[in-house]
Scaffold this active site. Structure first.
Site, PDB file in Angstrom:
ATOM      1  N   HIS A 364      -7.092 -39.993  73.580  1.00 45.80           N
ATOM      2  CA  HIS A 364      -8.414 -39.740  73.008  1.00 45.80           C
ATOM      3  C   HIS A 364      -9.242 -41.005  73.191  1.00 45.80           C
ATOM      4  O   HIS A 364      -8.946 -42.040  72.587  1.00 45.80           O
ATOM      5  CB  HIS A 364      -8.303 -39.376  71.530  1.00 45.80           C
ATOM      6  CG  HIS A 364      -7.597 -38.079  71.304  1.00 45.80           C
ATOM      7  ND1 HIS A 364      -6.865 -37.823  70.151  1.00 45.80           N
ATOM      8  CD2 HIS A 364      -7.499 -36.961  72.075  1.00 45.80           C
ATOM      9  CE1 HIS A 364      -6.356 -36.604  70.235  1.00 45.80           C
ATOM     10  NE2 HIS A 364      -6.728 -36.066  71.388  1.00 45.80           N
ATOM     11  N   GLU A 367     -10.506 -43.392  70.239  1.00 47.90           N
ATOM     12  CA  GLU A 367      -9.539 -44.026  69.345  1.00 47.90           C
ATOM     13  C   GLU A 367      -9.131 -45.372  69.935  1.00 47.90           C
ATOM     14  O   GLU A 367      -8.017 -45.562  70.417  1.00 47.90           O
ATOM     15  CB  GLU A 367      -8.349 -43.095  69.132  1.00 47.90           C
ATOM     16  CG  GLU A 367      -8.760 -41.784  68.468  1.00 47.90           C
ATOM     17  CD  GLU A 367      -7.652 -40.748  68.441  1.00 47.90           C
ATOM     18  OE1 GLU A 367      -6.553 -41.045  68.966  1.00 47.90           O
ATOM     19  OE2 GLU A 367      -7.875 -39.652  67.905  1.00 47.90           O
ATOM     20  N   HIS A 460      -2.384 -43.284  68.531  1.00 46.69           N
ATOM     21  CA  HIS A 460      -3.639 -42.605  68.224  1.00 46.69           C
ATOM     22  C   HIS A 460      -4.372 -43.358  67.121  1.00 46.69           C
ATOM     23  O   HIS A 460      -3.855 -44.308  66.525  1.00 46.69           O
ATOM     24  CB  HIS A 460      -3.376 -41.165  67.763  1.00 46.69           C
ATOM     25  CG  HIS A 460      -3.026 -40.227  68.869  1.00 46.69           C
ATOM     26  ND1 HIS A 460      -3.922 -39.335  69.407  1.00 46.69           N
ATOM     27  CD2 HIS A 460      -1.869 -40.059  69.549  1.00 46.69           C
ATOM     28  CE1 HIS A 460      -3.332 -38.649  70.359  1.00 46.69           C
ATOM     29  NE2 HIS A 460      -2.082 -39.069  70.469  1.00 46.69           N
ATOM     30  N   GLU A 534      -0.312 -42.928  64.161  1.00 43.66           N
ATOM     31  CA  GLU A 534      -1.724 -42.828  63.801  1.00 43.66           C
ATOM     32  C   GLU A 534      -2.144 -44.098  63.076  1.00 43.66           C
ATOM     33  O   GLU A 534      -1.546 -44.466  62.067  1.00 43.66           O
ATOM     34  CB  GLU A 534      -1.961 -41.613  62.903  1.00 43.66           C
ATOM     35  CG  GLU A 534      -1.630 -40.274  63.549  1.00 43.66           C
ATOM     36  CD  GLU A 534      -2.753 -39.773  64.423  1.00 43.66           C
ATOM     37  OE1 GLU A 534      -3.817 -40.422  64.436  1.00 43.66           O
ATOM     38  OE2 GLU A 534      -2.577 -38.730  65.074  1.00 43.66           O
TER      39      GLU A 534
END
Length: 1003
Positions: A364, A367, A460, A534
């Site tokens: 992504h 990010e 991420h 994350e």
């Protein structure tokens, strides 16, 4: 087959095992000696021994021609002999020639989060033609899809909406990773901004990164971005925007810093097609006039930054020996996707025994914090420390630092130039549309054929939660060994980094919408430890960093902690491994206990089914689980799938319930009413215990004993389905009717005997319930429940008759009338059960397992007797016992009770038993939902973070095991007579304090 044919042949241009073990077989870049020699291709000479090809170079050295194989230029992508590979843009994108660079700087003190004052303004802007458009980028929807790319993008002259005015800020975002669509000046110092959605989509507006010039110091400016789409944001939880000043960087060496006041994230009135948009507003004063500044959502990390970093590795003679840089594939815009192979080169077959670790990042593009974690990992693994060398000697690391370079270049937040999320297309076969994830999956598949992959991790960023955490995979079979093993590495990471990584935020489920992610696909391919890490855009809520933002050094440090945890996980000394395994087993017990306590609508059947499907159902032993008998019995039950009712059947059910209510109303109109207590309706609601909800056993979900019926004026009325009436209505009846209704002309005692084989029945006997009327002693008819011989049939019938509303709602489309009927029935059962004065037991932390088993054992008949007295007070002495917290306690409810004004049930020694609760009291229940790597009171002084001693709960469990062996057939002692305990002080039984319960009813 020859040995050469068995070599790994990567068609996607990845490195082979031969490349890992030996020096690079391709020729080095042309040095000064070769530059002075003649270079010819094989097809330029007429030698029949050389094939006609341009891939062989002939060098004239020492009087003879030496053939050399031409190395493909884009095999490395970065080299010391030429410039970096230029970035390619979609042809319609406007790009400025200026190169944007920022210094790498970390603030000396942690930057605190913003604390809302409640006075933040929410600007709402209406579209007006009089407003001045300051900046307008090229239309993102000029093409419906990607057509082709070129270096530098659109080559037409750039447009500038307005000239350089004296007091107007100038905006720019047409550079790498920049994102800003439009800026409108709505006030003298107020600007409305719109960010561009991902190219070839109409959503994903989260990432912003733009330049501001022509600033004025000392003036409060307001910036408002008006087209966000996410309802929740970390900006409402203290996150601040990032700011960079070129004058501050050159004068004071200060880089990116958190700024902003009056920060507010709110819903605006610009919704289209019923989809609301959200705005982010903040105020700020620039430190310098005529400065060039930048605002960003997170610390930028561009594709050019990655190329420069890889070029530095390639130019380093030390790091380039054990880090090979190759091109995995090309994107649809013809940008390179790099892959790094990091391991110590060996010339023998020992390298084939090494296990592999795979890391990927930046799937992504918005990010950017994932790239900073990746940078920290590469800095450490390529360093000179002994641990880094040990990791390189032990593993083969395959690293893809940027999976979506196209999205990074154009400033997308989530998608590639295909307009799709790459992290949902790992199962796709469209190699041309999603080349980076297709080649990554293919590379991992081929790698797994040669060596074992022990861990896969995709990095991420997260926009809604704080801290750093992981998502893992947990199969449906829920094997206990695998179930706990998949949680060991995240737990080790939380121990090594307790102020940044939150184990309690980790999740290990697989949702259907996530089946196309890299984590799930790699797990299904056979990688047992497959994770998504994350990292929050905001900061930490843990330890010393609580309430502060993460900076680049914090993110880079996670790369080091990842390597440290990997060494702990693969350490030949398995002490840490088994310690974490033991802790996870204990955590599961507490989590399951909390799950039952917190779920106020969980029925006994739902708890049983949850235990059957849990990881501990098949592995629980009788020594550490107080509900083993319950599990054994329920394991033989086969639940039937409930069939949905048709509309006709639902209507007939509603009509039947309406007829029942009409009959009851007719009985009430005739005066044939039943009252079990003298109190009115308002008094009935006050007769509920005034103690904590956590202490109430879930007796309200049990079936009531058979009550029989009274015969009044030739009509039958079942006491098990009555309504409480007021005192004024009772007084209207004659004395004979009152005696008949209240049962005062019956015998003077009613006894509720337990059914020995009823597992969910009432395991008590209540005698002498006082219900005075006109100063007369009530006489109750004794009715005894007959035990059922078929335990299996009775267990199924009980669970079928008392499911919760939540479980029913999941299977049946309930109408409003059916919901109301169901709730009325539960309320009636609750009111009826209160009159039996069921004993209330505190959940203690140190109650012995053997004694608590007997409490829930249906074959153990214990009695709590109450001597009938004319007074209104009944004293009950209840002896607390010691027990270990069971895995799933099925009889605890959190139902809200109305406290009686008279407080007819009062614990006399509440504080003495509060410390013995398994969750530390009602206010401390949430403790077990978070795992902290801190030393508790039960731990002895440890020399390191991994040395621990058994907790008090473990010691109590050992004691309970010894007690169980000595008294296998022990039964619960009958509570002393209430008249003998009046005025006595609390005593200790089995080392635990006893407490008294006092019951008082208003006459």
């Amino acid at each position: 087959m020859s040995e050469d044919s068995e070599k790994e042949d990567y068609s996607d241009r990845t490195i082979s095992d031969e490349d890992e073990s030996d020096e690079d077989n391709f020729m080095k870049f042309v040095n000064e000696d070769i530059h002075q020699c003649a270079l010819l291709t094989a097809d330029s000479i007429s030698d029949p021994f050389f094939p006609r090809t341009t891939q062989i170079l002939l060098e004239y050295q020492l009087g003879r021609w030496v053939p050399r194989l031409r190395k493909p230029r884009d095999l490395y992508g970065v080299s010391s002999s030429g410039p970096l590979s230029p970035t390619r843009w979609p042809y319609h994108c406007e790009v400025i020639d200026e190169k944007i660079e920022h210094i790498d700087w970390t603030p000396s003190n942690p930057e605190p989060m913003y604390i809302p004052t409640g006075l933040e303004v929410e600007p709402l802007y209406a579209n007006s033609k009089e407003e001045t458009v300051v900046y307008l980028a090229e239309d993102a929807y000029k093409e419906p899809c990607f057509v082709y790319s070129r270096v530098g993008g659109n080559r037409t002259p750039l447009k500038q909406p307005v000239d350089n005015c004296d007091d107007t800020l100038m905006f720019e975002a047409r550079f790498e990773s920049g994102n800003l669509q439009k800026v409108v000046k709505v006030g003298e110092y107020e600007y409305q901004l719109t960010v561009r959605p991902d190219l070839f989509t109409n959503k994903h507006t989260q990432w912003y990164y733009f330049q501001v010039t022509n600033t004025q110091a000392g003036i409060v400016y307001r910036f408002t971005i008006t087209n966000f789409t996410k309802p929740a944001s970390l900006y409402n939880r203290g996150m601040r925007p990032l700011f960079y000043s070129e004058k501050e960087a050159s004068a004071h060496n200060i880089g990116w810093q958190r700024i902003g006041d009056q920060i507010k994230y709110y819903r605006n009135n610009q919704g289209q097609d019923r989809h609301h948009h959200f705005s982010l507003t903040w105020t700020f004063q620039f430190p310098h006039s005529k400065d060039t500044c930048y605002f960003a959502h997170c610390y930028p990390y561009t594709y050019t930054n990655l190329q420069e970093y890889l070029s530095g590795i390639n130019n380093d003679p030390v790091r380039s020996k054990f880090c090979k840089i190759r091109v995995l594939c090309h994107t649809i815009a013809r940008n390179m996707v790099y892959i790094l192979t990091i391991t110590t080169p060996l010339k023998n077959s020992e390298s084939r025994k090494r296990k592999a670790v795979i890391l990927t990042a930046r799937v992504h593009p918005g990010e950017t914090n994932s790239s900073w974690i990746m940078k920290g990992f590469l800095d450490y693994i390529l360093g000179n420390s002994s641990d880094a060398k040990l990791l390189r000697d032990t593993f083969v690391f395959k690293v893809v630092p940027m999976l979506n370079p196209d999205g990074v270049i154009v400033g997308n937040y989530r998608c590639s130039l295909a307009g799709r999320d790459l992290n949902r297309n790992y199962t796709s076969l469209l190699k041309e549309s999603f080349p980076s994830v297709w080649y990554t999956r293919n590379m991992i598949r081929r790698l797994m054929e040669k060596r074992e992959v022990i861990l896969y991790c995709d990095l991420h960023g997260h926009s809604k939660k704080e801290n750093i955490f992981m998502y893992g995979c947990d199969g449906s079979d829920r094997c206990k060994a695998l179930y706990l093993q998949q949680r060991i590495f995240p737990l080790m990471l939380s121990k090594n980094c307790p102020d940044k990584f939150s184990f309690s935020s980790c999740k290990f489920n697989i949702q259907k919408s996530k089946e196309g992610t890299g984590r799930v696909v790699m797990w299904k391919m056979g990688i047992r430890n497959s994770f998504t890490m994350e990292a929050t855009f905001c900061g930490s809520t843990l330890g010393n960093k609580r309430g502060t933002h993460f900076n680049t050094k914090d993110l880079e440090s996670m790369g080091y902690h990842f390597c440290d945890s990997l060494l702990d996980y693969c350490d030949p000394d398995r002490t840490k491994y088994y310690q974490c395994l033991k802790e996870l087993d204990e955590m599961e017990k507490h989590i399951n206990l909390e799950k039952v306590i917190d779920d106020s609508d969980t029925s006994l059947k739902e708890i049983t089914l949850d235990l059957e499907t849990s990881s501990h159902a098949s592995d629980s032993s009788e020594s550490n689980d107080s509900q083993t008998d319950l599990l054994k019995l329920n394991s033989q039950i086969k639940t039937k799938k409930k069939q949905l009712k048709t509309k006709k059947e639902r209507n007939s059910t509603i009509e039947r319930h309406q007829n029942i209510r009409e009959e009851e109303q007719e009985v009430c109109d005739k005066g044939h009413l039943v009252q079990r207590h003298k109190e009115s309706d308002s008094d009935v609601t006050d007769t509920r215990p005034s103690i904590s909800d956590d202490c109430i056993f879930d007796y309200f979900r049990r079936q009531l004993p058979n009550q029989g019926f009274f015969k009044i004026l030739g009509l039958k009325f079942y006491c098990g389905y009555t309504h409480m009436i007021s005192q004024t209505v009772i007084q209207k009846l004659s004395r004979d009717q009152q005696r008949c209704v209240l049962g005062t002309d019956k015998k003077n005692q009613e006894t509720v005997q337990p059914r020995n084989n009823d597992l969910y029945g009432n395991c008590i006997k209540v005698t002498s319930l006082k219900c005075p009327l006109n100063k007369q002693t009530p006489i109750w008819t004794e009715k005894t429940r007959i035990p059922t011989e078929d335990l299996h049939h009775n267990l199924k019938s009980n669970m079928k008759e008392c499911p919760s509303f939540q479980s029913k709602k999941a299977d049946i489309n309930w109408t409003d009338d059916e919901k109301r009927i169901y709730r009325d029935k539960n309320i009636a059962q609750t009111q009826e059960i209160l009159q039996y004065l069921l004993p209330i037991m505190r959940s203690t932390k140190n109650v012995q397992t053997t004694q608590i088993k007997e409490v829930f054992n249906p074959r153990t008949s214990f009695q709590i007797q109450h001597q009938q007295k004319p007074s209104s007070n009944i004293n009950i002495r209840k002896c607390s016992t010691s027990w270990t917290p069971p895995r799933n306690l099925p009889l605890i409810s959190q139902r809200t009770l109305i406290v009686s004004t008279s407080k007819w049930l009062q614990p006399l020694d509440w504080k003495s038993s509060e410390s013995s609760l398994p969750l530390g009291g009602p206010k401390k229940r949430r403790k077990y939902s978070r795992v902290k790597a801190t030393k508790t009171k039960d731990m002895k002084a440890a020399s390191s973070k991994w040395e621990m001693t058994p907790s008090s709960s473990e010691k109590d469990a050992d004691k309970s095991l010894q007690a169980e062996g000595s008294s296998q057939q022990g039964t619960m002692q009958t509570a002393p007579h209430p008249t003998k305990t009046k005025g006595e002080q609390p005593k200790k039984k089995h080392g635990q304090p006893a407490f008294h319960l006092k019951l008082q009813r208003d006459t």
